[in-house]
Design a protein around this motif. Structure first.
Motif, PDB file in Angstrom:
ATOM      1  N   LEU A 259       4.821  11.459   0.127  1.00  0.00           N
ATOM      2  CA  LEU A 259       5.471  10.210  -0.662  1.00  0.00           C
ATOM      3  C   LEU A 259       4.440   9.005  -0.529  1.00  0.00           C
ATOM      4  O   LEU A 259       3.827   8.922   0.550  1.00  0.00           O
ATOM      5  N   ASP A 260       4.530   8.475  -1.583  1.00  0.00           N
ATOM      6  CA  ASP A 260       3.298   7.281  -1.819  1.00  0.00           C
ATOM      7  C   ASP A 260       3.765   5.946  -0.598  1.00  0.00           C
ATOM      8  O   ASP A 260       2.833   5.007  -0.843  1.00  0.00           O
ATOM      9  N   TYR A 261       5.070   5.723  -0.492  1.00  0.00           N
ATOM     10  CA  TYR A 261       5.242   4.423   0.437  1.00  0.00           C
ATOM     11  C   TYR A 261       4.746   4.018   1.649  1.00  0.00           C
ATOM     12  O   TYR A 261       5.142   2.978   2.092  1.00  0.00           O
ATOM     13  N   TYR A 262       4.160   4.994   2.389  1.00  0.00           N
ATOM     14  CA  TYR A 262       3.727   4.803   3.516  1.00  0.00           C
ATOM     15  C   TYR A 262       2.789   3.776   3.826  1.00  0.00           C
ATOM     16  O   TYR A 262       1.642   3.791   3.188  1.00  0.00           O
ATOM     17  N   THR A 263       2.846   3.241   4.998  1.00  0.00           N
ATOM     18  CA  THR A 263       1.840   2.115   5.463  1.00  0.00           C
ATOM     19  C   THR A 263       1.865   2.312   7.053  1.00  0.00           C
ATOM     20  O   THR A 263       2.736   2.661   7.496  1.00  0.00           O
ATOM     21  N   HIS A 264       0.701   2.008   7.665  1.00  0.00           N
ATOM     22  CA  HIS A 264       0.824   2.119   9.028  1.00  0.00           C
ATOM     23  C   HIS A 264       1.073   3.555   9.577  1.00  0.00           C
ATOM     24  O   HIS A 264       0.650   4.372   8.935  1.00  0.00           O
ATOM     25  N   THR A 265       1.950   3.605  10.671  1.00  0.00           N
ATOM     26  CA  THR A 265       2.356   4.764  11.226  1.00  0.00           C
ATOM     27  C   THR A 265       3.152   5.641  10.286  1.00  0.00           C
ATOM     28  O   THR A 265       4.019   5.287   9.541  1.00  0.00           O
TER      29      THR A 265
END
Ligand code: HAM
Length: 420
Positions: A259-265
């Motif tokens: 899914l595209d929404y991830y940032t960092h962890t």
């Protein structure tokens, strides 16, 4: 004959007690970590998922159950829970709640049009949590601690937690540029989807099910080398805190999630159990810092994970862990005559309204068959009603475990069972 739709299943009583047990445990663990339940609609505006999950993901491109309603609106059966929860946070202005982060959980069916396979269904039930409103490595670690706690509380041992950092949006953009440079010269060796992905979202190539063994995927630049100082520091803090809690993990620099929404962890939990099957991911999640703003919400970040009960059950099966059978009924009433059957009906009504679980035979069977039925229903006590019992309004209450009996009036039977 009409059959259950492909990729879905009926959960029959032989199985449903396991679901109840698991659901109860998940509620308890959510309570321990102070997450409260949120229920969002089964379907949402299609745009919600296109924008939040990402137009270049498999979920949005291939797997959504999308339909027009009679008002010509495009709606989609939710394929995942994060986007709806984020929508609800924004819509209900939860950024103004006194307590932040707002910690929510859901236990609900999700729908994805996927190829049916062991552990992969078109309707599956996710337990997910989202902690929205604060960016702090402590919360990342809380979420990971909860996730490990869930699996370990069922006695599962063969678990592998894999983590990575996707970095902040700036780092992610730098990394995407590096991937374009890396893949472009030989992109014609990749599947059609990847040839599109290189323009829309190059990171998705690392996650491609078709090209996962391509040499260039293995030699691709590492996300970690493109993290800016802030992102690196965040990741290092999360890892140090995990170490402190003795939570074991592996770092996988290629873990990008679907899914595209991830940032960092970003993280996934896999089963290491032998005989688990091809799909070993039990749970996935991560931090999503830009998502709320991208959805026209406040500048707040969030983190969460989701697991499916279906895969949790497979993991339990693979490790030979049995779920305790639900307790049986309190009382089974055997009957000898028609008159007794009618009296039993009245007695059952009273018992149940006093919160005592009870049942009787409805098939006019012989006493021996009725006793067998009582056994099958795991009844703790039985009584037999015949002419004598109806005349005296007394019966022998039999403890099925010890075989002991005690003669009691009908009223005292109810009172005794209620006390027990
Ligand atoms: P996801 O990785 O797409 O993440 O799904 C999470 C989990 O749902 C998977 O690890 C798996 O256990 C289960 N799952 C997914 N598809 C299926 C299927 N077809 N059949 C059975 N189980 C399945 C998400 O959904 C994110 N919303 C997780 C998240 C929450 N990230 C942040 N917060």
């Amino acid at each position: 004959m009409i059959q259950v739709p492909r990729g879905t299943q009926d959960i029959l009583p032989e199985e449903s007690y396991k679901w109840q047990y698991i659901e109860k445990k998940l509620h308890e663990i959510a309570k321990n970590y102070n997450y409260e339940e949120i229920r969002t609609p089964m379907f949402e505006s299609t745009d919600l998922f296109v924008r939040a999950v990402g137009g270049s993901t498999d979920i949005v491109n291939k797997e959504m159950y999308t339909f027009k309603d009679k008002g010509d609106r495009s709606l989609t059966l939710r394929p995942e829970g994060t986007a709806p929860v984020v929508r609800s946070y924004i819509e209900n202005k939860m950024q103004h709640n006194v307590e932040q982060p707002v910690k929510l959980f859901y236990l609900a069916p999700m729908f994805r049009y996927e190829r049916k396979q062991k552990g992969r269904y078109r309707q599956f039930v996710q337990f997910g949590v989202e902690a929205i409103g604060v960016e702090d490595p402590l919360i990342d670690v809380e979420v990971l601690s909860m996730l490990m706690n869930i699996y370990q509380s069922f006695g599962l041992k063969n678990l592998k937690l894999v983590i990575n950092s996707i970095g902040d949006i700036e780092s992610r953009n730098e990394y995407n540029k590096a991937l374009v440079e890396h893949f472009s010269p030989r992109i014609d060796e990749f599947c059609n989807d990847c040839q599109t992905r290189i323009n829309t979202n190059p990171m998705r190539i690392l996650d491609c099910k078709v090209d996962r063994d391509h040499e260039l995927v293995k030699t691709a630049p590492r996300m970690y080398d493109y993290l800016n100082d802030e992102s690196k520091a965040y990741f290092e803090t999360v890892k140090a805190k995990l170490d402190k809690l003795n939570i074991n993990y592996e770092v996988d620099y290629n873990l990008v999630r679907g899914l595209d929404y991830y940032t960092h962890t970003a993280f996934e939990l896999m089963s290491d159990a032998e005989g688990f099957g091809a799909i070993t991911t039990l749970c996935g999640g991560g931090r999503y810092n830009g998502l709320l703003e991208m959805m026209d919400g406040p500048d707040k970040s969030g983190i969460g994970f989701a697991l499916s009960i279906e895969r949790l059950l497979l993991a339990l099966e693979a490790e030979g862990i049995e779920i305790p059978k639900a307790k049986g009924i309190d009382l089974y009433i055997c009957t000898m005559t028609d008159k007794a059957r009618n009296a039993a009906g009245t007695l059952l009504h009273k018992l149940r309204s006093r919160n005592i679980s009870a049942d009787m035979d409805y098939e006019n069977r012989k006493l021996k068959a009725q006793m067998k039925d009582a056994d099958r229903k795991n009844a703790q006590y039985t009584i037999v009603l015949g002419e004598d019992e109806l005349d005296s309004r007394q019966a022998d209450l039999k403890n099925m475990e010890t075989g002991e009996t005690i003669k009691l009036s009908f009223d005292d039977i109810i009172n005794t069972l209620e006390e027990l």
